[in-house]
Write a protein that holds these residues in place. Structure first.
Motif, short mmCIF file in Angstrom:
data_model
loop_
_atom_site.label_atom_id
_atom_site.label_comp_id
_atom_site.label_asym_id
_atom_site.label_seq_id
_atom_site.Cartn_x
_atom_site.Cartn_y
_atom_site.Cartn_z
N PRO A 171 -37.87 46.04 9.33
CA PRO A 171 -36.51 46.35 9.78
C PRO A 171 -36.56 47.18 11.06
O PRO A 171 -37.45 48.01 11.24
N LYS A 185 -33.71 48.77 0.99
CA LYS A 185 -34.44 47.62 1.54
C LYS A 185 -34.85 46.62 0.46
O LYS A 185 -34.60 45.41 0.58
N TRP A 234 -33.12 43.20 9.73
CA TRP A 234 -34.42 42.79 9.19
C TRP A 234 -34.46 41.28 9.05
O TRP A 234 -33.67 40.68 8.32
#
Length: 826
Positions: A104, A71, A97
């Motif tokens: 997300p 991420k 996301w």
């Protein structure tokens, strides 16, 4: 490209193409870049907008890597490219996301270029505009100045004023739900799920939420999706009652443009999915808020595509609690078990609405409703005859059968065989007698309270209706004239939906003549199969009868939920008429009776404290007579309507399913324990693993495994691909689509590539499916012996297509689709 990356990329490439993205080497101008300059930050894919600017970062990881771990890396790279969107994927699990809006969320398919570009415009809602949202939020729309009325100011007259003017105030929990959604929007969320028990007013709550979105958050048009046609008119009526003064409302019908002028559009999901009308008629930005009523039912795999097609806020409504399977051992459920199917749909629903932690945006349970006095609980009658008791047991009900060749055989029947393979009039009579002797009666006219009975089939419904009217004529001579019970199923009338409305409005078969001032229906009992389960609001129902086994928890919740609404029977007296001087509490419904003839309540609610269990006649020996109505169990006539051969085939089929399940378990165990396969999987070399399985396990001499037997073991109607079986056995796939779903999915992809196919949709789809599934059709097309198509079912469709499609469809299928997966399982 390393081996451990290549397999994941192959899967991701396929998913990108399915979403309409164009990669290097594909036909058309590429809009996916994998060669950007900054090597220190480079992501695996950069998806470009129509002007070739970076639009979305796609970070690809190997299959056993949790995508969310990438991420921060993806965010850093997205910000460096001034991208707002990120996709994190390991080929099997995907997160989308919007880094400007929330966290997300899991997705099942990649978004298209058009959808991402629209999101940049859509999800910049106004978040600082204030509007007072209170209990009178909806009432203000109905009657703007109602609070100034003297009768409303007078506390003693307020309740009567609201009731007589049909002014709707939000309940405390409904207001909490609206504010929860508002707060979620303010935090940047775009998806919301309300889990509210049946009878708690999801539609009224939705009305307030719709008003809020139209007023505060830049929403111009709302789509309200239902899964049954009868719910269209019901939703329209409810929205119209409270929102018509401020907003235009319509039910969408094909070829009618009224929806363009409407702020609120209501439709069934089926109307949108049929022939892909949602893509042919609507643009992704036509609806800014999409609401799915009974979301866990209406968002199947195909209908979810409708839901995801539109770029806007998404709201789901469900009455089914997430933990309804708390006492069920999920690991031991068959993939064909309806419980497993139901569970999968519910899990998908929570994921769809961003509730991966199983917590909805707002929850209001049946327990909450009963505790706060808005709902009522049932009094349960667990009523079982000896036969039904045996049908419910693990051992089943054994019947001696004399075949045509005079051989005696023993047949074992189970609950699912009742009124399908096994028929017993005396069992049905027992059910009817128990209901008639113990039913809850109307508090005013003392007639049997309004009742819903759920049967196994339409034939069974006809039997029960006939028996009840027969009993009613004996008990109440010449009072009902065969209108006491009415069958409401699709084969009895062209307008069964109107019959359900008439029953709710107390005019089915006319008014009861017991009291001319009391407005209740002459018909006391509606007998159905699956109608009147979801969203059927009939608050004066007093009895629910389950004369069928139920296997889906959500279906059970819906059926019993028809009775949980509170009711003030005073509301059914004609205005200005004299109401009998009964105790005030007698006016109000404080319970309903649930007659359960197949142990459904016991099955789904193991800890439920039964209020009453009725003992039905039991057979202590041949020729004995029992009490409780004098029905002699020896007189039960049971018969199998089909020849014995058909029954044997059915029983063998059941045995085969058990044996086949054993074969699949063995196959899966072999895959998981074979060291060579484990090594290949560890290296992420799926291609070599598939080849090993194909040559060493499936096609090897004397192998006990075959694709056909494995398909039977998992209830699949087509031959699976080896790659599918590998992913399924490794639990990387939780579901293998059936043949129809595969065909629909492949044609959807073809449609995205060949947009002109919409102009010839029906013919193109028929030819597409015929070429995919019919070897004879393929032979004719490949040999160009078109004259033979004159007798082929798809010949006319092929003739109707323009020349380019006649060539494009076969070429596309040969190049892009493995036709092996369309082979039927015999």
């Amino acid at each position: 490209m390393k081996g451990r990356e290549s397999n994941t990329r192959l899967i991701i490439n396929k998913l990108l193409r399915e979403a309409g993205w164009i990669l290097y080497g594909d036909k058309g101008k590429p809009n996916v870049d994998t060669e950007l300059p900054d090597k220190s930050l480079q992501s695996d894919y950069v998806l470009l907008d129509k002007n070739d600017y970076p639009l979305c970062i796609l970070e690809a990881k190997k299959k056993d890597y949790e995508p969310l771990n990438a991420k921060e890396k993806a965010r850093k790279y997205a910000l460096s490219l001034r991208c707002r969107f990120v996709i994190l994927s390991n080929g099997f699990k995907h997160y989308f996301w919007d880094i400007d809006n929330g966290n997300p969320r899991l997705i099942s398919a990649f978004p298209s270029q058009n959808q991402l570009e629209l999101r940049k415009l859509k999800f910049n809602p106004i978040r600082d505009k204030e509007e007072k949202i209170d209990l009178d939020y909806i009432a203000q729309t109905q009657f703007p100045d109602f609070q100034k009325n003297p009768d409303y100011v007078d506390i003693a007259k307020r309740e009567e004023f609201l009731r007589s003017n049909e002014i709707r105030l939000l309940r405390d929990y409904q207001l909490r739900a609206v504010k929860k959604v508002k707060n979620a929007v303010m935090l940047g969320n775009e998806r919301f799920l309300l889990e509210m028990a049946t009878g708690t007013g999801k539609t009224l709550t939705s009305s307030a939420i719709i008003k809020m979105f139209l007023r505060l958050f830049g929403v111009k048009r709302v789509l309200f999706l239902v899964d049954r046609i009868e719910l269209e008119s019901q939703a329209y009526k409810e929205f119209n009652a409270v929102l018509k003064n401020d907003f235009s409302i319509s039910i969408w019908k094909e070829n009618k443009s009224q929806w363009i002028k409407s702020e609120i559009v209501i439709s069934t999901v089926q109307s949108f999915t049929r022939n892909d009308k949602y893509r042919r008629i609507f643009s992704p930005d036509n609806f800014d808020l999409v609401i799915s009523d009974e979301a866990h039912r209406s968002l199947g795999r195909r209908s979810k595509k409708v839901f995801e097609y539109f770029v806007g806020f998404k709201l789901g409504l469900t009455a089914t609690p997430r933990d309804y399977l708390k006492s069920i051992d999920i690991d031991n459920l068959s993939i064909k078990d309806p419980l497993q199917l139901d569970r999968r749909f519910l899990l998908d629903t929570y994921i769809t609405f961003g509730c991966e932690n199983s917590e909805p945006t707002f929850r209001y349970s049946l327990i909450d409703g009963v505790r706060e006095g808005y709902l009522v609980n049932p009094k349960v009658f667990d009523a079982r005859t000896e036969i039904s008791t045996k049908l419910l047991s693990d051992e089943g009900y054994s019947v001696e059968w004399v075949s045509d060749d005079r051989n005696e055989e023993e047949i074992t029947l189970f609950q699912k065989d009742f009124e399908k393979k096994f028929y017993s009039e005396n069992t049905n009579r027992n059910f009817c007698e128990v209901f008639l002797k113990n039913a809850l009666h109307d508090p005013f006219n003392n007639e049997i309270g309004k009742t819903l009975i759920f049967c196994v089939s339409q034939k069974h419904a006809l039997k029960i209706t006939t028996l009840l009217n027969e009993y009613a004529e004996k008990i109440y001579p010449e009072k009902y004239n065969s209108d006491f019970a009415v069958q409401i199923t699709s084969d009895v009338d062209d307008n069964t939906q109107q019959m359900t409305v008439d029953f709710r409005n107390n005019v089915l078969s006319g008014r009861s003549k017991t009291n001319p001032f009391y407005l209740t229906s002459k018909t006391r009992v509606c007998v159905t199969v699956g109608m009147m389960t979801t969203g059927y609001d009939c608050e004066d129902l007093l009895n629910i009868c389950l004369m069928r086994p139920i296997f889906s928890p959500s279906e059970f919740i819906q059926m019993k939920g028809r009775g949980t609404r509170k009711c003030n029977f005073r509301d059914y007296w004609m205005k200005d008429s004299v109401i009998p001087s009964l105790n005030q509490k007698k006016f109000e419904k404080d319970q309903f009776f649930l007659f359960d003839f197949f142990g459904n309540y016991e099955f789904f609610e193991e800890k439920f404290n039964y209020d009453e269990i009725i003992d039905l006649p039991s057979n202590s020996g041949r020729g004995s007579t029992t009490g409780g109505g004098g029905v002699n169990i020896d007189e039960i006539e049971s018969f199998i309507p089909d020849p014995l051969k058909d029954l044997k085939e059915t029983l063998i089929s059941e045995n085969c399913m058990r044996v086949d399940r054993d074969i699949y378990r063995s196959f899966k165990k072999t895959i998981l324990e074979n060291q060579e396969i484990k090594d290949l999987i560890e290296e992420d070399d799926f291609i070599s693993a598939e080849e090993f399985i194909k040559t060493k396990l499936i096609n090897s001499p004397n192998s006990k495994y075959s694709l056909e037997n494995i398909a039977k073991s998992i209830g699949l109607d087509r031959r699976p691909l080896v790659s599918e079986l590998l992913y399924y056995s490794l639990d990387l796939l939780d579901y293998l689509p059936n043949k129809r779903e595969c065909l629909d999915n492949e044609f959807d992809i073809f449609n995205k590539i060949s947009q002109k196919s919409y102009d010839f949709y029906s013919d193109a789809k028929q030819v597409f499916e015929a070429y995919a599934c019919d070897e004879e059709f393929r032979r004719i097309i490949e040999s160009k012996k078109y004259a033979e198509l004159s007798t082929h079912p798809s010949g006319t469709a092929f003739k109707n297509l323009p020349l380019e499609f006649k060539e494009e469809i076969p070429n596309y299928l040969k190049k892009n689709v493995d036709l092996e997966k369309f082979i039927n399982v015999r």
